[in-house]
Enzyme design. Structure first.
Site, PDB file in Angstrom:
ATOM      1  N   PRO A 135      -1.844   1.368  -6.908  1.00  0.00           N
ATOM      2  CA  PRO A 135      -0.817   1.689  -5.903  1.00  0.00           C
ATOM      3  C   PRO A 135      -0.308   0.523  -5.062  1.00  0.00           C
ATOM      4  CG  PRO A 135      -2.961   2.360  -5.109  1.00  0.00           C
ATOM      5  CD  PRO A 135      -3.172   1.842  -6.506  1.00  0.00           C
ATOM      6  N   CYS A 136       0.447  -0.364  -5.689  1.00  0.00           N
ATOM      7  CA  CYS A 136       1.024  -1.487  -4.953  1.00  0.00           C
ATOM      8  C   CYS A 136       2.090  -1.024  -3.956  1.00  0.00           C
ATOM      9  CB  CYS A 136       1.579  -2.530  -5.913  1.00  0.00           C
ATOM     10  SG  CYS A 136       2.715  -1.880  -7.139  1.00  0.00           S
ATOM     11  N   HIS A 137       2.586   0.181  -4.125  1.00  0.00           N
ATOM     12  CA  HIS A 137       3.568   0.716  -3.179  1.00  0.00           C
ATOM     13  C   HIS A 137       2.938   0.988  -1.805  1.00  0.00           C
ATOM     14  CE1 HIS A 137       1.762   4.244  -5.146  1.00  0.00           C
ATOM     15  NE2 HIS A 137       1.972   4.875  -3.995  1.00  0.00           N
TER      16      HIS A 137
END
Length: 179
Positions: A135-137
């Protein structure tokens, strides 16, 4: 041998890449660094068991379910530093955010270094080859800026909204960019 298939998400078409046992990539169709770690030679296979598992995970995620990622057979390709950053991304809870600086401090502690550059962390986050699942968001600027998402800032915001993240202190930067 590596394989690919597509997944039609509510936010756009995703390319899934993997071998017979591991997922190695998930990219939005027009994102920066699209398929950057995908091998040149791949076969299309919509029925590969790993893709079936990942598509079920993505279906549930886009229905708003909180799902563990620890049991998924992920194998992102990248340097040791990038692997460290991606491991930390996997620890960010659903619906929460962490700053690039916080990740840099964690890596500095893990490596017994006095400091690690938040910009270096940003580069690793931006090159994450397994969008959404790693989850780089969930990474934001220290001031709450929604910066640095290779899939686009609007997509980043939609993913955070889907997770019911607290958006009250988050904002679009005046100059929009992605790493």
């Amino acid at each position: 041998m590596f394989y690919f298939t597509y997944y039609l998400s509510p936010l756009g078409k995703l390319l899934l890449v993997g071998d017979e046992a591991h997922l190695t990539g998930v990219w939005f169709e027009k994102q920066k660094y699209y398929a950057s770690t995908a091998p040149e030679q791949m076969l299309k296979n919509d029925d590969l068991p790993i893709f079936t598992e990942i598509k079920k995970w993505l279906d549930a995620y886009f229905r708003g379910q909180q799902l563990p990622i620890a049991d998924l057979p992920l194998a992102p390709q990248g340097s040791e530093f990038r692997q460290m950053v991606w491991q930390i991304l996997c620890q960010i809870p659903y619906g929460k955010v962490m700053t690039y600086g916080e990740i840099a401090r964690k890596i500095a502690q893990q490596t017994s270094k006095s400091t690690i550059s938040a910009q270096a962390v940003g580069g690793a986050v931006g090159h994450n080859p397994i969008s959404i699942i790693i989850p780089c968001h969930r990474v934001v600027g220290s001031n709450g800026s929604l910066t640095g998402y290779a899939g686009g800032l609007e997509t980043k915001l939609k993913l955070l909204k889907l997770e019911n993240a607290d958006l009250s202190r988050l904002f679009y930067p005046k100059k929009r960019s992605c790493l």
